[in-house]
Design an enzyme around this catalytic site. Structure first.
Site, PDB file in Angstrom:
ATOM      1  N   HIS A 372       0.787  -1.235   0.000  1.00 12.24           N
ATOM      2  CA  HIS A 372       0.000   0.000   0.000  1.00 12.24           C
ATOM      3  C   HIS A 372       0.812   1.274   0.000  1.00 12.24           C
ATOM      4  O   HIS A 372       0.237   2.366   0.050  1.00 12.24           O
ATOM      5  CB  HIS A 372      -0.921   0.044   1.221  1.00 12.24           C
ATOM      6  CG  HIS A 372      -2.129  -0.816   1.085  1.00 12.24           C
ATOM      7  ND1 HIS A 372      -3.306  -0.371   0.530  1.00 12.24           N
ATOM      8  CD2 HIS A 372      -2.341  -2.100   1.411  1.00 12.24           C
ATOM      9  CE1 HIS A 372      -4.189  -1.344   0.534  1.00 12.24           C
ATOM     10  NE2 HIS A 372      -3.631  -2.414   1.066  1.00 12.24           N
ATOM     11  N   LYS A 563      -8.916  14.080   3.902  1.00  9.18           N
ATOM     12  CA  LYS A 563      -8.058  12.893   3.922  1.00  9.18           C
ATOM     13  C   LYS A 563      -7.152  13.041   5.131  1.00  9.18           C
ATOM     14  O   LYS A 563      -7.115  14.106   5.746  1.00  9.18           O
ATOM     15  CB  LYS A 563      -7.239  12.782   2.636  1.00  9.18           C
ATOM     16  CG  LYS A 563      -6.581  14.102   2.219  1.00  9.18           C
ATOM     17  CD  LYS A 563      -5.807  13.982   0.915  1.00  9.18           C
ATOM     18  CE  LYS A 563      -6.670  13.972  -0.323  1.00  9.18           C
ATOM     19  NZ  LYS A 563      -6.624  12.754  -1.075  1.00  9.18           N
ATOM     20  N   ARG A 564      -6.402  11.996   5.475  1.00  3.96           N
ATOM     21  CA  ARG A 564      -5.440  12.159   6.574  1.00  3.96           C
ATOM     22  C   ARG A 564      -4.523  13.349   6.285  1.00  3.96           C
ATOM     23  O   ARG A 564      -4.198  13.631   5.126  1.00  3.96           O
ATOM     24  CB  ARG A 564      -4.617  10.881   6.727  1.00  3.96           C
ATOM     25  CG  ARG A 564      -5.389   9.736   7.348  1.00  3.96           C
ATOM     26  CD  ARG A 564      -5.965  10.079   8.703  1.00  3.96           C
ATOM     27  NE  ARG A 564      -4.926  10.253   9.688  1.00  3.96           N
ATOM     28  CZ  ARG A 564      -4.596   9.366  10.605  1.00  3.96           C
ATOM     29  NH1 ARG A 564      -5.247   8.218  10.687  1.00  3.96           N
ATOM     30  NH2 ARG A 564      -3.629   9.603  11.466  1.00  3.96           N
ATOM     31  N   LYS A 569       0.464  14.596   1.115  1.00  2.00           N
ATOM     32  CA  LYS A 569      -0.846  14.894   0.537  1.00  2.00           C
ATOM     33  C   LYS A 569      -1.019  16.401   0.264  1.00  2.00           C
ATOM     34  O   LYS A 569      -1.943  16.817  -0.419  1.00  2.00           O
ATOM     35  CB  LYS A 569      -1.958  14.382   1.452  1.00  2.00           C
ATOM     36  CG  LYS A 569      -2.038  12.841   1.512  1.00  2.00           C
ATOM     37  CD  LYS A 569      -3.095  12.375   2.502  1.00  2.00           C
ATOM     38  CE  LYS A 569      -3.208  10.867   2.646  1.00  2.00           C
ATOM     39  NZ  LYS A 569      -4.006  10.219   1.576  1.00  2.00           N
ATOM     40  N   THR A 671      -8.473   6.726  -2.674  1.00  2.00           N
ATOM     41  CA  THR A 671      -9.834   6.257  -2.930  1.00  2.00           C
ATOM     42  C   THR A 671     -10.832   7.382  -2.725  1.00  2.00           C
ATOM     43  O   THR A 671     -11.916   7.358  -3.302  1.00  2.00           O
ATOM     44  CB  THR A 671     -10.220   5.072  -2.012  1.00  2.00           C
ATOM     45  OG1 THR A 671      -9.887   5.422  -0.659  1.00  2.00           O
ATOM     46  CG2 THR A 671      -9.492   3.806  -2.412  1.00  2.00           C
ATOM     47  N   LYS A 675     -14.503   8.569  -4.821  1.00  2.87           N
ATOM     48  CA  LYS A 675     -15.816   8.894  -4.249  1.00  2.87           C
ATOM     49  C   LYS A 675     -16.327  10.214  -4.825  1.00  2.87           C
ATOM     50  O   LYS A 675     -17.497  10.353  -5.172  1.00  2.87           O
ATOM     51  CB  LYS A 675     -15.730   8.987  -2.725  1.00  2.87           C
ATOM     52  CG  LYS A 675     -15.309   7.701  -2.036  1.00  2.87           C
ATOM     53  CD  LYS A 675     -14.914   7.959  -0.574  1.00  2.87           C
ATOM     54  CE  LYS A 675     -14.107   6.785  -0.027  1.00  2.87           C
ATOM     55  NZ  LYS A 675     -13.441   7.119   1.259  1.00  2.87           N
TER      56      LYS A 675
HETATM   57  C1  LIG Z   1     -12.145   7.332   1.522  1.00  2.00           C
HETATM   58  C2  LIG Z   1     -11.668   7.713   2.862  1.00  2.00           C
HETATM   59  C3  LIG Z   1     -10.307   7.905   3.107  1.00  2.00           C
HETATM   60  C4  LIG Z   1      -9.255   7.806   2.015  1.00  2.00           C
HETATM   61  O1  LIG Z   1      -9.099   9.068   1.421  1.00  2.00           O
HETATM   62  P1  LIG Z   1      -7.833   9.427   0.481  1.00  2.00           P
HETATM   63  O2  LIG Z   1      -8.199  10.750  -0.088  1.00  2.00           O
HETATM   64  O3  LIG Z   1      -7.758   8.364  -0.546  1.00  2.00           O
HETATM   65  O4  LIG Z   1      -6.650   9.482   1.374  1.00  2.00           O
HETATM   66  C5  LIG Z   1      -9.891   8.261   4.374  1.00  2.00           C
HETATM   67  N1  LIG Z   1     -10.778   8.408   5.364  1.00  2.00           N
HETATM   68  C6  LIG Z   1     -12.106   8.249   5.178  1.00  2.00           C
HETATM   69  C7  LIG Z   1     -13.043   8.456   6.315  1.00  2.00           C
HETATM   70  C8  LIG Z   1     -12.590   7.883   3.925  1.00  2.00           C
HETATM   71  O5  LIG Z   1     -13.918   7.708   3.754  1.00  2.00           O
END
Ligand SMILES: *Cc1c(COP(=O)(O)O)cnc(C)c1O
Length: 822
Positions: A372, A563-564, A569, A671, A675
């Protein structure tokens, strides 16, 4: 069939799809009144929520048992998906959607004068994960059940999940997530299936009467692993898979000497130590090294899961493992459970008397590893001394695996000792370490990355030697997200519009979403699409107001990065753009500027100082901007607290612009990006992770691309001089001047110095200054397009229409066909 079994058959309820409305109402009342012992609804919806879940669970039980019997009895391959994280979020709405129960539930709730939405709000998120990796496991569970695949999730039942985040004066505060306080009514404890896990102790070697050596791990301190099962219903297919989560408990043995000395209470207190193993999720996204308790969690999950499956095997087939590898696969979600490679060897040899080679054949035919991350600091290593103390028998086995492996390396590259050192599972040095990724690769038949670019970089870089040795092991499985949760459930308004246009088949076959594409320029459809987005923006604005007190105006462009929080990022790049806009507004340079609401959210690892400082900077910039009445018509900014799955369900439908701006080569897949795309968000992003494939799918003209590319990085780093970049770019210079002047921290001198230093550092790995100009230019294009609402909406429709490949159903089909061979 014996009497007991036939009795079980008799009491099994009908497992067909029909759900009797009257029974359902009665079930709800019965659980509320009898199971929970309530007579008034009161203001809390918690009991009603629990009664409702118990009633739905009743409906699932028959199908659940039927699915499990099916997995166990039939002679097809099954998968154990092993993950230290499952970020499930809420389950009620998902269960109702997949069982098509919503209308019945609403009716049944009428007698309590209660809306479904209020009851749904009483559910705590199951936050047993940090971010993308844990959420991926949750999306995979949904897709496996919906595709009817025999996959069981195995994880840990943390007493405390991901911490709750609040913001105090711009600082992140972490609060414990006591998600089990009011019980979790989905789970069913299965104490009959508890397993014994060994720790510490020493290894004894003895010879049997045939002169064969055996190893015995003795004088161990054991803990019990007790499973809790959670049902995972498929989408309208009568299938219910299982997520099995292990909790650690003390054995019933006392320390006899203490007990005899009369220290009964001290002896009982010792038991707490055993329960600590599954007490808390480690809140670190993509790096945590060296914590003993974390290694205990990893071994605990691996051993409990493997024992679970071996015991079931032996019950059915006895101790003949000839066909085991034809019927079982273990998918390792990152290296976290990779100690399973050595543990399976131990169980087969020490517990079931196998010799090395047949055990190794089984291990390497059943283990599959998903990588990952490319970040070197995130590659797991454990000190050899820690292994020797905690898992002495496992260390012996790892040494033996390594010795045999290094022979293979020596055969392939005779005399190349550097290669041997580079590939060894043991890293030599002052503190020798076990490299878990190497153990995972050596012990697995499949190694996959999570996006095309990521897999390519793995093969060409990080794992290049292994790729040369075993090219057939390496493959790509681009991540995906479940369209049930991430479009159907979270965006009912758009769902209805889509279904009116192209029917409802897209819900179970998401490739059909591309049937929307022909309507992208249809004026009437565009208006309906805009109206849906507007309603979702209103809903998001309410949430923002509740969470932060700041008013978001749905007529403005909603620009979102959630995101985190991590330097790679680049939330920092985002806030530099915000400051740049703020400057322009103050200078009156607002011609053709599109008014924006910027939302940034995410949790920082509690020990990650820079990430926390970035949160503070975002908060302070937001406070300054939001307090300026002259700026308000053009720009509003919030740091959105406690970003989690439930928040994302409201955020992604209401987003116009999705920020996916990581430094090229750093984001394995992402991911969140998918979304937003499903929900008609346009992406501003770099050529990184799955962005590359999203751009290919939707076309460059429907994507705001910017930034350094991976091929340019070597060149850029060879003479990177951010101070020069800054000096020659008046806009960036001005942004930095403003931060350095203390404009955003008038009463907190110096607090942003570490950020300024990072941007100005010639070794800044994140290239913030380098990508600034290109980012600003792309943001200009965003404004231009947004001014033409028809063009923007057409692009939005095309993004949703092109999101078909990013369904986790597609990903799981590929795992099933190319790795699992189901
Ligand atoms: C989808 C999701 C992530 C992943 O987000 P990235 O932008 O791909 O880092 C992290 N936390 C939550 C709560 C999510 O739903």
């Amino acid at each position: 069939m014996n009497d007991k079994a036939s009795f079980c058959e008799v009491i099994r309820r009908d497992d067909g799809p029909a759900i009797n409305e009257e029974t359902f109402k009665d079930d709800l009342t019965r659980h509320f009144y009898y199971t929970l012992g309530r007579d008034k609804v009161g203001t809390s919806r918690s009991y009603l929520y629990q009664a409702l879940v118990l009633s739905i669970r009743d409906q699932l039980i028959g199908r659940w048992r039927a699915s499990r019997d099916d997995h166990r009895s039939q002679s097809h391959r099954q998968v154990a998906y092993m993950s230290l994280e499952f970020l499930m979020g809420r389950s009620l709405n998902n269960a109702m959607l997949n069982l098509d129960l919503e209308d019945r539930v609403r009716e049944a709730l009428e007698q309590y004068c209660c809306e479904l939405e209020e009851v749904e709000a009483a559910e705590h998120d199951a936050g047993l994960g940090n971010g993308g990796l844990g959420r991926l496991a949750a999306c995979f569970m949904d897709s496996c059940a919906s595709l009817g695949l025999p996959v069981t999730g195995y994880g840990i039942r943390y007493e405390y999940g991901m911490f709750n985040q609040s913001i105090d004066n711009g600082h992140q505060i972490e609060q414990p997530d006591n998600w089990l306080r009011e019980d979790y009514p989905w789970e069913i404890k299965a104490p009959d299936d508890c397993r014994r896990i060994k720790f510490f102790g020493r290894v004894e070697v003895y010879e049997d009467k045939n002169g064969r050596q055996h190893h015995q791990w003795v004088d161990t301190r054991d803990v019990l692993a007790v499973p809790y099962d959670i049902p995972v219903p498929g989408f309208r297919n009568n299938i219910v898979n299982t997520l099995r989560l292990w909790k650690s408990e003390a054995t019933d043995e006392f320390n006899l000497s203490e007990f005899n000395a009369g220290s009964y209470s001290e002896a009982v207190a010792q038991k707490n130590l055993a329960e600590q193993i599954t007490m808390v999720l480690y809140p670190n996204d993509s790096s945590e090294n060296g914590k003993e308790l974390r290694l205990r969690q990893q071994y605990f999950l691996s051993s409990a899961t493997l024992q679970d499956i071996l015991v079931q095997w032996v019950e059915r087939y006895g101790e003949d493992f000839t066909y085991f590898s034809e019927l079982h696969v273990f998918q390792l979600n990152d290296t976290h459970p990779s100690i399973a490679v050595a543990e399976l060897m131990r169980l087969l040899m020490d517990e079931y008397g196998m010799s090395w080679q047949p055990a190794w054949n089984i291990t390497t035919a059943t283990m599959a590893y998903t990588n990952h991350t490319l970040l070197p600091e995130a590659l797991e290593k454990w000190p050899v001394w820690l292994f020797a103390k905690l898992l002495p028998r496992l260390l012996e086995i790892i040494y033996e695996i390594n010795a045999r492996f290094l022979q293979q390396v020596a055969m392939k590259w005779p005399g190349d000792v550097d290669k041997q050192a580079a590939m060894s599972i043991i890293e030599e040095g002052d503190v020798p370490q076990v490299r878990m990724a190497h153990l995972a690769i050596v012990g697995s038949f499949s190694v996959n990355g999570v996006a095309e670019l990521h897999t390519r970089l793995l093969r060409e870089g990080l794992f290049n030697h292994f790729d040369q040795l075993w090219p057939e092991k390496f493959n790509n499985k681009t991540n995906g997200v479940t369209p049930r949760r991430w479009l159907h459930h979270c965006n009912p308004i758009l769902t209805q519009l889509i279904s009116e246009k192209i029917g409802t088949e897209w819900v179970s076959d998401f490739s059909k979403i591309n049937q929307l594409a022909p309507f992208h320029a249809d004026e009437k459809f565009q208006q309906q699409w805009q109206a849906a987005k507007f309603k979702n923006k209103q809903r998001l604005a309410l949430l923002v107001k509740e969470a932060t007190g700041v008013e978001f105006d749905p007529a403005m462009l909603f620009d979102v990065q959630v995101k985190r929080i991590h330097e790679y990022k680049r939330q920092l790049l985002n806030i530099l753009h915000v400051i740049h806009r703020y400057e322009r507004i103050r200078l009156g340079d607002t011609d053709n500027m599109v008014p924006r609401c910027v939302l940034i959210g995410g949790k920082a690892a509690p020990g990650y100082f820079m990430a926390k400082t970035i949160i503070k900077l975002i908060s302070n910039v937001a406070a300054t901007i939001n307090a300026d009445a002259a700026v308000k018509p053009y720009l509003r900014v919030v740091f959105f607290p406690n970003y989690n799955v439930t928040a994302m369900e409201k955020i992604c439908p209401g987003t116009d612009l999705s920020e996916q701006i990581s430094t090229a080569g750093k984001e394995a897949s992402g991911t969140g990006n998918m979304k937003f795309m499903m929900n008609g968000g346009l992406t501003i992003g770099t050529l990184d992770g799955a962005n590359v494939e999203m751009l290919e799918a939707v076309g460059q003209e429907n994507f705001f691309l910017f930034g350094a590319r991976i091929e340019q990085l070597d060149d850029i780093f060879s003479d990177y001089s951010p101070n020069q970049t800054i000096a020659s770019d008046p806009e960036l210079k001005e942004v930095l001047r403003l931060i350095e002047s203390g404009h955003f921290n008038l009463f907190e001198p110096g607090i942003f110095q570490p950020i300024i230093d990072a941007i100005r550092s010639p070794t800044d790995p994140w290239l913030t200054a380098y990508d600034f100009a290109s980012y600003i230019e792309a943001q200009q294009r965003v404004d231009q397009v947004y001014l033409d609402q028809s063009q923007w909406t057409s692009m939005s429709i095309l993004n949703t229409a092109a999101s078909g490949p990013f369904s986790s159903d597609r990903t799981i089909r590929e795992y099933s066909e190319n790795i699992w061979n189901l």
